[in-house]
Design a protein around this motif. Structure first.
Motif, PDB file in Angstrom:
ATOM      1  N   VAL A   5      33.507  32.120  44.644  1.00  6.81           N
ATOM      2  CA  VAL A   5      34.614  32.613  44.876  1.00  6.81           C
ATOM      3  C   VAL A   5      35.347  33.498  43.685  1.00  6.81           C
ATOM      4  N   VAL A   6      35.504  34.483  44.093  1.00  6.59           N
ATOM      5  CA  VAL A   6      36.351  35.507  43.212  1.00  6.59           C
ATOM      6  C   VAL A   6      38.009  35.580  43.453  1.00  6.59           C
ATOM      7  N   HIS A   7      38.481  35.214  42.406  1.00  2.00           N
ATOM      8  CA  HIS A   7      39.964  35.096  42.204  1.00  2.00           C
ATOM      9  C   HIS A   7      40.822  36.426  41.804  1.00  2.00           C
ATOM     10  N   PHE A   8      41.628  36.925  42.714  1.00  2.00           N
ATOM     11  CA  PHE A   8      42.316  37.927  42.112  1.00  2.00           C
ATOM     12  C   PHE A   8      43.945  37.864  42.138  1.00  2.00           C
ATOM     13  N   ASP A   9      44.576  37.983  41.005  1.00  2.00           N
ATOM     14  CA  ASP A   9      45.981  37.841  40.844  1.00  2.00           C
ATOM     15  C   ASP A   9      46.822  38.552  41.860  1.00  2.00           C
ATOM     16  N   ALA A  10      47.481  37.853  42.612  1.00  2.00           N
ATOM     17  CA  ALA A  10      48.538  38.382  43.530  1.00  2.00           C
ATOM     18  C   ALA A  10      49.671  39.066  42.827  1.00  2.00           C
ATOM     19  N   ALA A  11      50.227  38.781  41.733  1.00  2.00           N
ATOM     20  CA  ALA A  11      51.288  39.366  41.060  1.00  2.00           C
ATOM     21  C   ALA A  11      50.862  40.762  40.810  1.00  2.00           C
ATOM     22  N   GLU A  12      49.725  40.644  39.913  1.00  4.23           N
ATOM     23  CA  GLU A  12      49.250  41.740  39.655  1.00  4.23           C
ATOM     24  C   GLU A  12      48.822  42.874  40.538  1.00  4.23           C
ATOM     25  N   ASN A  13      48.491  42.298  41.662  1.00  3.23           N
ATOM     26  CA  ASN A  13      48.293  43.184  42.928  1.00  3.23           C
ATOM     27  C   ASN A  13      49.209  44.241  43.466  1.00  3.23           C
ATOM     28  N   THR A  14      50.509  43.661  43.092  1.00  5.88           N
ATOM     29  CA  THR A  14      51.759  44.647  43.396  1.00  5.88           C
ATOM     30  C   THR A  14      52.364  45.499  42.605  1.00  5.88           C
ATOM     31  N   GLN A  15      51.549  45.562  41.315  1.00  5.70           N
ATOM     32  CA  GLN A  15      52.253  46.425  40.425  1.00  5.70           C
ATOM     33  C   GLN A  15      51.800  47.898  40.902  1.00  5.70           C
ATOM     34  N   PRO A  16      52.908  48.713  40.384  1.00  8.00           N
ATOM     35  CA  PRO A  16      52.806  50.144  40.804  1.00  8.00           C
ATOM     36  C   PRO A  16      51.633  51.109  40.552  1.00  8.00           C
ATOM     37  N   PHE A  17      51.012  50.520  39.661  1.00 10.56           N
ATOM     38  CA  PHE A  17      49.700  51.288  39.179  1.00 10.56           C
ATOM     39  C   PHE A  17      48.772  50.974  39.973  1.00 10.56           C
ATOM     40  N   MET A  18      48.664  49.808  40.623  1.00 11.57           N
ATOM     41  CA  MET A  18      47.534  49.619  41.556  1.00 11.57           C
ATOM     42  C   MET A  18      46.989  50.293  42.456  1.00 11.57           C
ATOM     43  N   THR A  19      45.789  50.628  42.473  1.00 17.49           N
ATOM     44  CA  THR A  19      45.381  51.588  43.494  1.00 17.49           C
ATOM     45  C   THR A  19      44.066  50.965  44.186  1.00 17.49           C
ATOM     46  N   ASP A  20      43.729  51.353  45.384  1.00 16.08           N
ATOM     47  CA  ASP A  20      42.664  50.904  45.525  1.00 16.08           C
ATOM     48  C   ASP A  20      41.169  51.232  44.964  1.00 16.08           C
ATOM     49  N   GLU A  21      41.101  52.248  44.152  1.00 14.46           N
ATOM     50  CA  GLU A  21      39.993  52.731  43.419  1.00 14.46           C
ATOM     51  C   GLU A  21      40.133  51.544  42.242  1.00 14.46           C
ATOM     52  N   ILE A  22      41.362  51.354  41.774  1.00 15.48           N
ATOM     53  CA  ILE A  22      41.240  50.204  40.601  1.00 15.48           C
ATOM     54  C   ILE A  22      40.991  48.955  41.061  1.00 15.48           C
ATOM     55  N   ARG A  23      41.582  48.517  42.239  1.00 18.02           N
ATOM     56  CA  ARG A  23      40.979  47.428  42.727  1.00 18.02           C
ATOM     57  C   ARG A  23      39.506  47.233  43.074  1.00 18.02           C
ATOM     58  N   THR A  24      38.963  48.249  43.589  1.00 17.89           N
ATOM     59  CA  THR A  24      37.530  48.230  43.866  1.00 17.89           C
ATOM     60  C   THR A  24      36.812  48.064  42.369  1.00 17.89           C
ATOM     61  N   GLY A  25      37.263  48.825  41.400  1.00 20.44           N
ATOM     62  CA  GLY A  25      36.456  48.583  40.108  1.00 20.44           C
ATOM     63  C   GLY A  25      36.644  47.157  39.505  1.00 20.44           C
ATOM     64  N   ILE A  26      37.964  46.622  39.898  1.00 22.51           N
ATOM     65  CA  ILE A  26      38.011  45.390  39.296  1.00 22.51           C
ATOM     66  C   ILE A  26      36.964  44.402  40.116  1.00 22.51           C
ATOM     67  N   ALA A  27      36.834  44.467  41.325  1.00 21.90           N
ATOM     68  CA  ALA A  27      35.901  43.752  42.152  1.00 21.90           C
ATOM     69  C   ALA A  27      34.435  43.707  41.741  1.00 21.90           C
ATOM     70  N   TYR A  28      34.212  44.916  41.466  1.00 20.84           N
ATOM     71  CA  TYR A  28      32.733  45.187  40.789  1.00 20.84           C
ATOM     72  C   TYR A  28      32.754  44.411  39.494  1.00 20.84           C
ATOM     73  N   HIS A  29      33.601  44.530  38.492  1.00 26.00           N
ATOM     74  CA  HIS A  29      33.516  43.827  37.299  1.00 26.00           C
ATOM     75  C   HIS A  29      33.369  42.249  37.757  1.00 26.00           C
ATOM     76  N   GLU A  30      34.329  41.728  38.450  1.00 26.28           N
ATOM     77  CA  GLU A  30      34.123  40.439  38.716  1.00 26.28           C
ATOM     78  C   GLU A  30      33.054  39.906  39.576  1.00 26.28           C
ATOM     79  N   PHE A  31      32.376  40.822  40.224  1.00 27.69           N
ATOM     80  CA  PHE A  31      31.095  40.649  41.119  1.00 27.69           C
ATOM     81  C   PHE A  31      30.070  40.271  39.963  1.00 27.69           C
ATOM     82  N   ALA A  32      30.052  41.172  38.989  1.00 32.75           N
ATOM     83  CA  ALA A  32      29.077  40.988  38.000  1.00 32.75           C
ATOM     84  C   ALA A  32      28.919  39.701  37.386  1.00 32.75           C
ATOM     85  N   HIS A  33      30.137  39.089  37.245  1.00 36.35           N
ATOM     86  CA  HIS A  33      30.166  37.749  36.680  1.00 36.35           C
ATOM     87  C   HIS A  33      29.506  36.663  37.602  1.00 36.35           C
ATOM     88  N   VAL A  34      29.893  37.110  39.021  1.00 30.75           N
ATOM     89  CA  VAL A  34      29.357  36.067  40.153  1.00 30.75           C
ATOM     90  C   VAL A  34      27.611  36.310  39.874  1.00 30.75           C
TER      91      VAL A  34
END
Length: 358
Positions: A244-273
């Motif tokens: 299970v990968v947890h993503f912070d819901a509050a940070e997800n609403t920040q104005p700088f968050m883009t799908d590109e950044i979200r995808t990069g974060i997901a790759y980083h966390e998947f590496a931990h998996v």
């Protein structure tokens, strides 16, 4: 002179007969006989019918009327012989009875042993069939990147347990039940993964990336403070629940968050998996990063996500932008990227041969 029969000697003679009445005094009347005068037998009297003549002895010196006692002794001998024969007969019958009962007990014991052996064979066959079904199920997971999704160590332990108790039908049955339970668990995991990979309940780039990378075996959760509530922590994975990968819901609403950044974060966390679910290979690979698991996870994203960088400029309007740094500030070298490629290439579930079955 007429011949005379002398009663004492039974020899004919010519002398006078000493049969006078005064000379025939009984010993009990006269006391002791005079040694000079021989004892004269009393006159013969006719024998009664069936009575032996008095004074006549048997050849062995017993009166003839003792003959019946001799016949009685012979009868007693015959009775003793018959009694001994009867005892022997009874003893023989008892021995045969005991032998028969012992044989019957042995037959019952042999039947019980055969039943036990038959039951044991059936339990072993049941365990073998259950293990066969489990191995068939594990084959579905061949190549799934999260290797620990198939707990080979648990299965090996079950085989060892069955081998240890291979002569215990009850324990073999318990081991079989456990194998069947593990098969059910694995089947459920497979079915859940097929549903997960075909859906995106959160409708986020996070979940889309995780489902694609993990083949549905890893879930993503958008929640608050699940990563400890630390500021600027965008995602996390726990070693005690690495699927299970947890993503912070509050940070997800920040104005700088883009799908590109979200995808990069997901790759980083998947590496931990992958690090948690492939511990042996990961322990070797992380040495190339000085033991830093976070830098290694950044390198995974840099290696496998085209165009990814750790620093981003995010424009929010024609004149406003954000400088966003994602990760831990270290861009890995080419040798380190090759280490990540080598590491990634050996990950995943691989068929294994378990120990000797019972």
């Amino acid at each position: 002179m007429e011949d005379q029969f002398h009663p004492a000697t039974g020899v004919p003679g010519n002398g006078p007969v000493r049969g006078d009445s005064d000379a025939l005094t009984a010993p009990e009347q006269a006391g002791e006989s005079s040694p000079s005068e021989p004892y004269a037998a009393p006159p013969n009297k006719p024998a009664e019918p069936g009575e032996s003549p008095a004074g006549y002895s048997s050849p062995h010196g017993r009166p003839l009327d003792d003959a019946p006692s001799r016949r009685s002794g012979g009868a007693r001998v015959a009775v003793w012989v018959l009694s001994a024969a009867l005892v022997l007969l009874l003893a023989g019958g008892t021995w045969l009875t005991l032998q028969y009962l012992a044989a019957q007990d042995q037959i019952v014991e042999q039947k019980n042993e055969i039943e036990k052996q038959r039951e044991l064979i059936e339990k072993k066959e049941s365990f073998g069939a259950a293990m066969g079904a489990l191995m068939t199920t594990t084959a579905k997971f061949d190549g799934v990147l999260t290797a620990s999704v198939v707990p080979w160590g648990t299965y090996e332990g079950l085989v060892e347990r069955a081998w240890t108790y291979r002569w215990d039908a009850e324990r073999l049955a318990d081991a079989t039940d456990q194998v069947e339970f593990e098969t059910q668990q694995l089947e459920q995991t497979w079915a859940a993964a097929q549903l997960e990979v075909g859906s995106n309940a959160s409708a986020t780039a996070y979940e889309a990336a995780i489902d694609s990378l993990g083949g549905g075996f890893v879930r993503s959760v958008l929640d608050n403070e699940s990563c400890g509530g630390e500021e600027s922590v965008l995602g996390c994975v726990y070693d005690n629940d690495p699927f299970v990968v947890h993503f912070d819901a509050a940070e997800n609403t920040q104005p700088f968050m883009t799908d590109e950044i979200r995808t990069g974060i997901a790759y980083h966390e998947f590496a931990h998996v992958l690090q948690f679910t492939n511990p042996e290979a990961s322990e070797v690979a992380v040495a190339a990063f000085g033991g830093d698991w976070e830098v290694m996870a950044d390198c995974f994203a840099l290696t496998y996500l085209p165009g990814w960088a750790l620093d981003h400029v995010v424009w929010t309007s024609s004149y406003e932008y954000w400088d966003v740094s994602i990760g831990y500030g270290v861009t890995c070298s080419e040798p380190q990227r090759q280490t990540v490629r080598d590491w990634y290439g050996q990950l995943g579930v691989q068929p294994q041969t378990l120990g000797t079955e019972p």
